[in-house]
Design a protein around this motif. Structure first.
Motif, PDB file in Angstrom:
ATOM      1  N   CYS A   1      18.514 -24.356  38.892  1.00 15.41           N
ATOM      2  CA  CYS A   1      18.685 -25.218  40.059  1.00 15.41           C
ATOM      3  C   CYS A   1      17.392 -25.536  40.802  1.00 15.41           C
ATOM      4  CB  CYS A   1      19.679 -24.584  41.033  1.00 15.41           C
ATOM      5  SG  CYS A   1      21.294 -24.218  40.297  1.00 15.41           S
TER       6      CYS A   1
ATOM      7  N   ARG B   1      23.975 -27.321  35.265  1.00 16.21           N
ATOM      8  CA  ARG B   1      23.896 -27.633  36.698  1.00 16.21           C
ATOM      9  C   ARG B   1      25.278 -27.610  37.350  1.00 16.21           C
ATOM     10  NH1 ARG B   1      19.216 -32.360  36.478  1.00 16.21           N
ATOM     11  NH2 ARG B   1      17.484 -30.908  36.133  1.00 16.21           N
ATOM     12  N   LYS B   2      26.284 -28.019  36.625  1.00 15.25           N
ATOM     13  CA  LYS B   2      27.641 -27.960  37.184  1.00 15.25           C
ATOM     14  C   LYS B   2      28.070 -26.517  37.404  1.00 15.25           C
ATOM     15  CE  LYS B   2      32.431 -29.343  36.314  1.00 15.25           C
ATOM     16  NZ  LYS B   2      33.345 -30.052  35.386  1.00 15.25           N
ATOM     17  N   LYS B   3      27.708 -25.628  36.475  1.00 15.05           N
ATOM     18  CA  LYS B   3      28.135 -24.231  36.580  1.00 15.05           C
ATOM     19  C   LYS B   3      27.314 -23.441  37.575  1.00 15.05           C
ATOM     20  CE  LYS B   3      29.114 -19.986  34.103  1.00 15.05           C
ATOM     21  NZ  LYS B   3      29.403 -19.345  32.811  1.00 15.05           N
TER      22      LYS B   3
ATOM     23  N   ALA C   1      23.765 -31.094  32.113  1.00 16.47           N
ATOM     24  CA  ALA C   1      24.938 -31.374  32.951  1.00 16.47           C
ATOM     25  C   ALA C   1      25.824 -30.142  33.068  1.00 16.47           C
ATOM     26  CB  ALA C   1      25.720 -32.544  32.362  1.00 16.47           C
TER      27      ALA C   1
END
Length: 386
Positions: A296, A382-384, A379
């Motif tokens: 992140c 970053r979503k997790k 993707a």
């Protein structure tokens, strides 16, 4: 190779400092040899003051003060201490002062401290050594002549090599290795030809010219060499077991051994993220919080950069940069398992055995190009994690 996460290993490389007043438990120096020390009820507090002094030196970026806190006569040890100072300058000093849990004598000239770095029970306690130089405690380590003879034990067919200095914790090594072996066997890609062995190196001088942040490694592409080698290891609070983190690190290196057992020399043909990401993910070597920090807050390397791996040969590559790549590779393999199924990794190894080309292998096995895999992984991660 297993590299320690940055926030973890800075503490290990930069833990201890010296008091500015002579310790009360020190006997007069002998003109013919090292100073004899007595471990008394005051020693724990004296060494705790050492920890505080070194933390202060790191925070103030006081190089001369920092260098005054450790043993300059121990060359390999000194190199790693200097590296820790450099990293702290870029990343900041540790937020908390490590705590001395208990102290015991070693060979009459060292105090051996069991130290909690504040990383929690998963990390456990490390063993640090102090001796007296010019009337004050400094962090040190026994010389190669002072660690005792090389020794060997076995547990369920696994050879464990160690030095006499660790004789009091050999049972912890046996049981921790056995637990790690069981996890490796559960995740093997195929039948093994022989059990792995392990060597525990107690000091930097014994370990030789290893990178300071390397916890351990297995010699790649050498299936005839059964040993994994460990340079950093921690214990449960009672000293009777290896810590959970240490067991996970042994699993990581054992899984490298399993790669070579499955296909001899396969790591020489794989993309770097496939070599290191699989044992890191399956062996649970990287915490979720560290993966979150890396995913992140740092720039994402290209697929080619992750295929090549961190460029340790370039002067601009810092030790902490290399560690971040391991967290990224971990999440790439996590994505591989989640998106493409439990057999995808094994199938990729079989493809790379025939042809070391991701532009052919990923489409053939996963039906995506490397660029598509890279985009999907970003993707997913970053979503997790973000």
């Amino acid at each position: 190779m297993k590299r320690l996460g940055l926030a973890r290993w800075i503490l290990l490389g930069a833990l201890l400092a010296s008091c500015t007043t002579p310790p009360q438990s020190v006997a007069p120096p002998s003109p013919s040899g090292p100073v004899t020390v007595q471990v008394t009820d005051k020693t724990k507090g004296e060494l705790q003051a050492v920890l505080k002094a070194q933390s202060d030196a790191l925070e103030k970026r006081d190089l001369s003060g920092y260098q005054a806190t450790y043993d300059l006569a121990r060359n390999a040890f000194r190199r790693c201490k200097q590296e820790s100072f450099d990293i702290a300058g870029r990343q900041g000093a540790p937020a908390s002062v490590p705590q001395v849990v208990r102290v015991e004598p070693y060979r009459g000239i060292y105090a051996r401290a069991w130290v909690d770095s504040g990383q929690g029970p998963e990390r456990g306690l490390t063993r640090m050594y102090f001796r007296v130089v010019d009337g004050r405690w400094v962090q040190s380590e026994p010389t190669s002549d002072e660690v005792g003879a090389e020794k060997k034990t076995t547990v369920d067919g696994i050879d464990i090599d160690y030095w006499e200095i660790d004789e009091d914790v050999v049972e912890a090594m046996r049981q921790g290795t056995l637990a790690a072996r069981d996890a490796v066997v559960r995740n093997q890609l195929g039948a093994s030809k022989q059990p792995f062995g392990i060597r525990f190196y107690p000091t930097r001088s014994v370990a030789g010219p290893q990178a300071c942040n390397v916890v351990g490694f297995h010699l790649p592409n050498r299936p005839e060499d059964k040993y994994i080698r460990f340079f950093l290891y921690w214990f449960a609070p009672d000293g009777k077991a290896l810590s959970p983190d240490t067991v996970s690190f042994i699993q990581h290196e054992g899984l490298h051994w399993a790669q070579d057992q499955f296909i001899t020399g396969i790591s020489a043909r794989l993309d770097w993220w496939l070599v290191e990401g699989w044992p890191d993910y399956v062996g649970q070597s990287r915490s979720a919080s560290y993966k979150r920090t890396v995913v992140c807050t740092t720039a994402t390397p290209t697929y080619k950069q992750l295929a090549d791996g961190p460029r340790d040969d370039l002067p601009e590559t810092k030790p902490e940069d290399a560690v971040r790549y391991y967290a990224l590779a971990n999440t790439m393999v996590e994505y591989l398992y989640t998106q493409f199924g439990p057999n995808a990794y094994r199938d990729l190894l079989l493809a790379y055995k025939e042809l070391a080309d991701p532009n052919k292998n990923l489409p053939a096995v996963l039906t995506v190009t490397p660029e598509q895999f890279h985009t999907g992984w970003i993707a997913f991660a970053r979503k997790k994690y973000c």
